[in-house]
Design a protein around this motif. Structure first.
Motif, PDB file in Angstrom:
ATOM      1  N   ARG A  58       0.884  -1.148   0.080  1.00  0.00           N
ATOM      2  CA  ARG A  58      -0.211   0.095   0.112  1.00  0.00           C
ATOM      3  C   ARG A  58       0.861   1.291   0.185  1.00  0.00           C
ATOM      4  N   ALA A 107      -6.646  -7.979  -6.255  1.00  0.00           N
ATOM      5  CA  ALA A 107      -7.667  -7.341  -5.808  1.00  0.00           C
ATOM      6  C   ALA A 107      -7.856  -6.700  -4.400  1.00  0.00           C
ATOM      7  N   ASP A 108      -6.953  -7.445  -3.356  1.00  0.00           N
ATOM      8  CA  ASP A 108      -7.046  -6.819  -2.057  1.00  0.00           C
ATOM      9  C   ASP A 108      -5.915  -5.582  -2.029  1.00  0.00           C
ATOM     10  N   VAL A 110      -5.093  -3.493  -4.743  1.00  0.00           N
ATOM     11  CA  VAL A 110      -5.826  -2.405  -5.413  1.00  0.00           C
ATOM     12  C   VAL A 110      -6.853  -1.819  -4.450  1.00  0.00           C
ATOM     13  N   ALA A 111      -7.747  -2.426  -3.920  1.00  0.00           N
ATOM     14  CA  ALA A 111      -8.530  -1.975  -3.083  1.00  0.00           C
ATOM     15  C   ALA A 111      -8.003  -1.345  -1.827  1.00  0.00           C
ATOM     16  N   GLU A 112      -7.090  -1.778  -1.346  1.00  0.00           N
ATOM     17  CA  GLU A 112      -6.278  -1.058  -0.068  1.00  0.00           C
ATOM     18  C   GLU A 112      -5.631   0.230  -0.420  1.00  0.00           C
ATOM     19  N   GLY A 114      -5.801   1.722  -3.800  1.00  0.00           N
ATOM     20  CA  GLY A 114      -6.391   2.913  -4.372  1.00  0.00           C
ATOM     21  C   GLY A 114      -5.822   3.065  -5.859  1.00  0.00           C
TER      22      GLY A 114
END
Length: 226
Positions: A58, A107-108, A110-112, A114
């Motif tokens: 992240r 997926a995790d 990219v979501a975390e 942004g």
């Protein structure tokens, strides 16, 4: 020159990226930079909990320089906290398991973070870094004079698997276990010998023998396209 951060499991992988992968990609406009994750104050690499991995990915993806980020982690002893870890065991084969893990990690992350999806390329090595060294056993055993006595045993271990990356991940039969058991005078040491053996084998041979690894490098090469 486009920067690609390769988040590595340990020092061996870091040196592998630095001395073998980075020179091969520099000529096509990609600057591969290895990074390790801090696992305790003053120490990096090994024992990667997913919490630490998630935080590092992240933070790197949120840098102002906007690098592309990829990973180089072993499937063997992967932390059970990784997304998709338990679901991956329902897959009937190794490609299926790796697909579940990498898709869930992507997926995790990219979501975390942004970030744009194309800025993160997840990769998990089957089953561990040492699998790559089985791409050319004859070259491997020439690295130290006394190692040639292990040629038959290591060749048999390679022949028993569909590919070097299919040499399984049980503690006594994982790729590193074969090397540690068969190579003596001196004994195989991952950080000392791993990058040296890989360099002698060469990237072209490793890619020819290791399809998962080759597919990962193909994804990275795509970044060089205009």
């Amino acid at each position: 020159m486009r920067r690609v951060c390769v988040v590595c499991e340990g020092q061996t992988e870091e040196e592998f990226v630095l001395h073998l992968l980075a020179p091969a990609f520099y000529g096509i406009g990609l600057n591969l930079v290895p990074e390790m994750i801090e696992t305790s104050p003053g120490h990096k690499g090994g024992a990667l909990s997913y919490g630490r991995v998630k935080r590092h990915l992240r933070n790197t993806l949120r840098q102002n320089s906007a690098p592309v980020v990829t990973t180089l982690f072993d499937l063997y002893r992967l932390d059970s906290g990784f997304p998709g870890f338990h679901a991956s065991f329902a897959q009937p084969d190794l490609p299926g398991r790796l697909a579940v893990l990498t898709q869930a990690l992507h997926a995790d992350t990219v979501a975390e973070s942004g970030c744009q999806p194309g800025r993160f390329i997840p990769y998990i090595q089957a089953h561990e870094f040492e699998a790559l060294l089985f791409s050319d056993v004859s070259t491997l055993v020439q690295v130290e004079p006394a190692w040639q006595a292990a040629a038959a045993a290591l060749t048999a271990a390679r022949a028993a698997a569909e590919s070097p990356e299919h040499i399984n991940d049980r503690p006594d039969t994982k790729p590193a276990a074969h090397l540690e058991r068969e190579l003596n005078n001196p004994s195989y040491r991952k950080r000392r010998h791993g990058p040296v053996v890989a360099q002698k084998i060469g990237l072209a041979k490793i890619e020819a023998e290791c399809a998962f690894f080759a597919a990962w490098l193909a994804q990275i090469r795509q970044l060089a396209r205009p």
